[in-house]
Design a protein around this motif. Sequence first.
Motif, PDB file in Angstrom:
ATOM      1  N   GLY A 183      -2.894  -4.903  -8.548  1.00 26.99           N
ATOM      2  CA  GLY A 183      -2.493  -3.502  -8.569  1.00 26.99           C
ATOM      3  C   GLY A 183      -1.378  -3.254  -9.555  1.00 26.99           C
TER       4      GLY A 183
ATOM      5  N   ASP B  10      -3.846   2.307  -4.087  1.00 27.68           N
ATOM      6  CA  ASP B  10      -5.080   1.766  -4.651  1.00 27.68           C
ATOM      7  C   ASP B  10      -5.045   0.249  -4.845  1.00 27.68           C
TER       8      ASP B  10
ATOM      9  N   ARG C  45       0.815  -1.212   0.000  1.00 32.24           N
ATOM     10  CA  ARG C  45       0.000   0.000   0.000  1.00 32.24           C
ATOM     11  C   ARG C  45       0.850   1.264   0.000  1.00 32.24           C
TER      12      ARG C  45
ATOM     13  N   MET D 203      -5.524  -3.592  -4.512  1.00 32.24           N
ATOM     14  CA  MET D 203      -6.578  -4.401  -3.906  1.00 32.24           C
ATOM     15  C   MET D 203      -5.921  -5.604  -3.233  1.00 32.24           C
TER      16      MET D 203
ATOM     17  N   ASP E 216       1.503   1.623  -3.713  1.00 37.62           N
ATOM     18  CA  ASP E 216       0.295   1.700  -4.541  1.00 37.62           C
ATOM     19  C   ASP E 216      -0.909   1.769  -3.611  1.00 37.62           C
TER      20      ASP E 216
END
Length: 286
Positions: free
Chosen positions: A97, A73, A68, A75, A71
Amino acid sequence: MTFALDRFDLDAFIQSTLTEDLGAPLHDGGRDVTSESVIPEDAIFTGVMDARHDCVIAGLPLAEAFFRALDPDVMIEILVEEGASVHAGSDLMRLRGKGRAMLTAERSALNTAQHLTGIATLTRSYVDRIAGTGATLLDTRKTLPGLRSLEKYATRQGGARNHRMGLWDAAMIKDNHVAVAGNVGEAVRRAKAAGVEHIICEVDHIDQIDPAIEAGANHILLDNMPPPVLREAVALIGDRADTEASGGVTLETIRAIAETGVQFISVGRLTQSAPAADIGLDFAAV
């Protein structure tokens, strides 16, 4: 998934670990030259993290935090609870991702999960070995510098109880303290006079027990005593203080030690010698 530990800064840990790998602060020019060269910037990957052998899981929320960080975003679905026992081949986490970000975070995420899972797995094997005896397994301060909170978290996932977290939360009087103070009783008296509430005193011989307790020790660490001597020491102490066996404890010897009636058994190997778990992570381009 939210992950928080007392006296542990997750963001600082993630930042410093990625900085070590990227060669510069995360948001100030750090680079993964391989992924930048080989993987298209818009590539999307899916990934599956799995256990390659039977193990006790610890550290998946930290692995998630690495992905995270690169990235936001991404998942992520964590499939296994912390402290769970899994068999070889079990899926632990699914991801989707940015490909570059996944590849850059992969090693840090795996190193952390493998190390903590290895500790939890070894710890559980010791816990299982003394099941039914009434003894409680303790970890020690034999941890890697900077990783104590995480490693002691992993021993808890394996079923142990944390001993001292550091030098601040209890006095532990050992042979060097005794040598300077002159004797066990005097060392304990000095700690008691200083207002220390929890005083652990290490003893090597039966005749040190009474002076330690009479001076105010409320926890006696019985160091490197064979089971027959341990049994005698435990009987002598009775309910006057907590009892702990320590020193050279192995999977082969811990059951006999536990059966002496000692309350606690501390094992440095849990954090000092645990092998990394074999956890893998396979990616596929979407």
